[in-house]
Scaffold this motif. Sequence first.
Motif, short mmCIF file in Angstrom:
data_model
loop_
_atom_site.label_atom_id
_atom_site.label_comp_id
_atom_site.label_asym_id
_atom_site.label_seq_id
_atom_site.Cartn_x
_atom_site.Cartn_y
_atom_site.Cartn_z
N ARG A 64 29.59 74.70 -28.69
CA ARG A 64 29.21 73.28 -28.61
C ARG A 64 30.29 72.31 -29.05
O ARG A 64 30.13 71.10 -28.90
N VAL A 65 31.40 72.79 -29.59
CA VAL A 65 32.33 71.89 -30.26
C VAL A 65 32.95 70.86 -29.31
O VAL A 65 33.11 69.69 -29.68
N GLU A 82 31.85 69.40 -26.54
CA GLU A 82 30.90 68.33 -26.24
C GLU A 82 30.69 67.43 -27.45
O GLU A 82 30.69 66.20 -27.32
N ARG A 83 30.53 68.01 -28.63
CA ARG A 83 30.30 67.22 -29.84
C ARG A 83 31.54 66.42 -30.22
O ARG A 83 31.45 65.28 -30.66
N TRP A 84 32.70 67.02 -30.04
CA TRP A 84 33.96 66.36 -30.38
C TRP A 84 34.18 65.14 -29.49
O TRP A 84 34.55 64.07 -29.96
N ALA A 140 32.12 63.32 -28.06
CA ALA A 140 31.16 62.25 -28.31
C ALA A 140 31.61 61.33 -29.45
O ALA A 140 31.04 60.25 -29.64
N HIS A 154 28.93 67.19 -40.26
CA HIS A 154 29.73 66.42 -39.30
C HIS A 154 30.70 67.33 -38.54
O HIS A 154 31.28 68.26 -39.11
N ILE A 155 30.90 67.03 -37.25
CA ILE A 155 31.73 67.88 -36.41
C ILE A 155 33.19 67.90 -36.87
O ILE A 155 33.88 68.92 -36.75
#
Length: 345
Positions: free
Chosen positions: A77-78, A80-82, A84, A108-109
């Motif tokens: 998932r990193v 996509e989360r990054w 964002a 937090h990412i």
Amino acid sequence: MKCFYHEAQGLHAPKHFFLRGQPAPSPEQPLRADLLKKAVEASGASLNLLPPLTSDPRLMDRLKRIHTARYLDFLERVVERWRALPAAAEVVAPNVHPCGHATFYPRHIIGQTGWHMHDMACPMDEGSHTGILASATTAQAAAQAVLDGEPVSYALCRPPGHHAGPERGGGFCFLNNSALAATVLREGYERVAIVDVDLHHGNGTQDIFWERADVWTGSVHVDPADFYPFYWGAAEEVGAGDGKGYNCNVPLPLGADGIGFLQALSRLLSAHAVFKPQATVIALGLDAHKDDPLAGMALETEDFFRIGQRLAQVKGPKVIVQEGGYPTDSLSDNLAAFLQGFRWG
């Protein structure tokens, strides 16, 4: 020798990483696989192309034996989360890392990225997770072939894996392919060994099996006092708990040549023989060659022939997992020399 490759590995192709504080072209590119495939084909071995990736519960179960669940979830998932994040770079790159006795796992990412990536040499983009899984799938297929009766197999893996520990990646590595191969072999053998002949110490592999007595780990590499990964790989590191005495490191001086390397390999294999493994994983690095862009040793192409010969003499079934070795005019020749030496060992 059965050889395995998954073409989806090419989806992992970040262009840059950080080297000495500067963005630099990454040598860990799909071109590596093209050059290695050329050597396999020239050796006369058949290259088994694996089918398209599908959900593989067996692979995930095996990965969970060597990596933590939160790390596997992070890798998935990193990106996509990054992306964002406001004003985030296209490529995932940590800017903070835990040190000292940090034990708190952040939500937090940015904090998680620093936790799970111990350096800035493991960038990820939108195709990375699929490519990383394809690399692991390749290692699994090669190990499964040996578990099913093949005497030896070769996994053409990129990205490599031996710097990836239970929940941290680094040095171009995300999932530990050699540890995965050993995990597969353990389903059929009580004692398995990993012999790492990469230029760099396999710190992730050592970490995974540090307290285990069923998998012996050994590595020949440049002394970490002067070379990456710097913090792991000293001769005094022998394991702990149940694993004490089941890890062996033979560090060499920066710039060592083929004679020194082969002498160190003989020492390592003497320790390996004492363990009496029933099957062995060979973590094959080709980056000890004098022309490799990450130059740390001065091996010639002919030295890889002799390394192949020596490793072929190891008793029992063997899985060869590709680790380092980066694009040069010599890379294909180096793998071809190793495979030829292995055949005539």
